[in-house]
Design a protein around this motif. Structure first.
Motif, PDB file in Angstrom:
ATOM      1  N   ILE A 127      46.325  61.285  56.345  1.00  0.00           N
ATOM      2  CA  ILE A 127      46.692  61.779  55.015  1.00  0.00           C
ATOM      3  C   ILE A 127      47.412  63.104  55.188  1.00  0.00           C
ATOM      4  CG2 ILE A 127      44.399  62.839  54.670  1.00  0.00           C
ATOM      5  CD1 ILE A 127      44.734  62.035  51.654  1.00  0.00           C
ATOM      6  N   ASN A 128      48.575  63.199  54.552  1.00  0.00           N
ATOM      7  CA  ASN A 128      49.422  64.382  54.717  1.00  0.00           C
ATOM      8  C   ASN A 128      48.848  65.600  54.019  1.00  0.00           C
ATOM      9  OD1 ASN A 128      51.292  62.865  56.128  1.00  0.00           O
ATOM     10  ND2 ASN A 128      52.617  62.552  54.340  1.00  0.00           N
ATOM     11  N   TRP A 129      49.225  66.766  54.531  1.00  0.00           N
ATOM     12  CA  TRP A 129      48.798  68.003  53.898  1.00  0.00           C
ATOM     13  C   TRP A 129      49.628  68.294  52.651  1.00  0.00           C
ATOM     14  CZ3 TRP A 129      51.699  72.362  52.886  1.00  0.00           C
ATOM     15  CH2 TRP A 129      52.980  72.390  53.458  1.00  0.00           C
ATOM     16  N   SER A 130      50.934  67.942  52.682  1.00  0.00           N
ATOM     17  CA  SER A 130      51.860  68.415  51.651  1.00  0.00           C
ATOM     18  C   SER A 130      51.826  67.574  50.382  1.00  0.00           C
ATOM     19  CB  SER A 130      53.282  68.431  52.203  1.00  0.00           C
ATOM     20  OG  SER A 130      53.639  67.138  52.649  1.00  0.00           O
ATOM     21  N   ASP A 131      51.601  66.262  50.528  1.00  0.00           N
ATOM     22  CA  ASP A 131      51.705  65.390  49.352  1.00  0.00           C
ATOM     23  C   ASP A 131      50.553  64.393  49.254  1.00  0.00           C
ATOM     24  OD1 ASP A 131      54.428  63.467  50.890  1.00  0.00           O
ATOM     25  OD2 ASP A 131      52.321  63.705  51.420  1.00  0.00           O
ATOM     26  N   SER A 132      49.608  64.495  50.182  1.00  0.00           N
ATOM     27  CA  SER A 132      48.444  63.597  50.240  1.00  0.00           C
ATOM     28  C   SER A 132      48.830  62.121  50.360  1.00  0.00           C
ATOM     29  CB  SER A 132      47.529  63.806  49.026  1.00  0.00           C
ATOM     30  OG  SER A 132      46.917  65.072  49.093  1.00  0.00           O
TER      31      SER A 132
END
Length: 124
Positions: free
Chosen positions: A51-56
């Motif tokens: 899961i990305n930090w910037s946009d989930s």
């Protein structure tokens, strides 16, 4: 720096469900992309979900797509992995991992921080 502690592993029957949690301590959890990896007995560590930090945004290994769901709660500094319809081949030690400011990582070498792991055993 961040410290990671997994929980929620255990013994589950095939077809059952389990939820793993990974609690992070340290600052700026929201700036870390998170992932779950697993290591089956006698095999190498493999990517499960991220899961990305910037946009989930989330991404999965083909073997778990449609069965597992990764999510995060930045207010609680926690990432989760919901395991549904588990199979005996899902038996493994599951690890959560974190990397700062980098999205879409599937290679374990890209991650800087690791938890100690939690055992998931699926009985047939």
């Amino acid at each position: 720096q961040v410290q990671l502690v997994e929980s929620g592993g255990g013994l589950v029957q095939a077809g059952g469900s389990l939820r793993l949690s990974c609690a992070a301590s340290g600052r700026s959890f929201s700036t870390y992309s998170m992932a779950w990896f697993r290591q089956p007995p006698g095999k190498e560590r493999e990517f499960v979900a991220g899961i990305n930090w910037s946009d989930s945004r989330t991404y999965y290994a083909d073997s778990v797509k449609g069965r597992f769901t990764i999510s995060r709660d930045n207010a609680k500094n926690t990432v989760y992995l919901q395991l549904n319809s588990v199979e005996p081949d899902d038996t493994a030690v599951f690890y959560c991992a974190a990397v700062l400011y980098r999205n879409y990582n599937r290679n374990w070498r890209a991650f800087d921080y690791w938890g100690q792991g939690t055992q998931v055993t699926v009985s047939s």
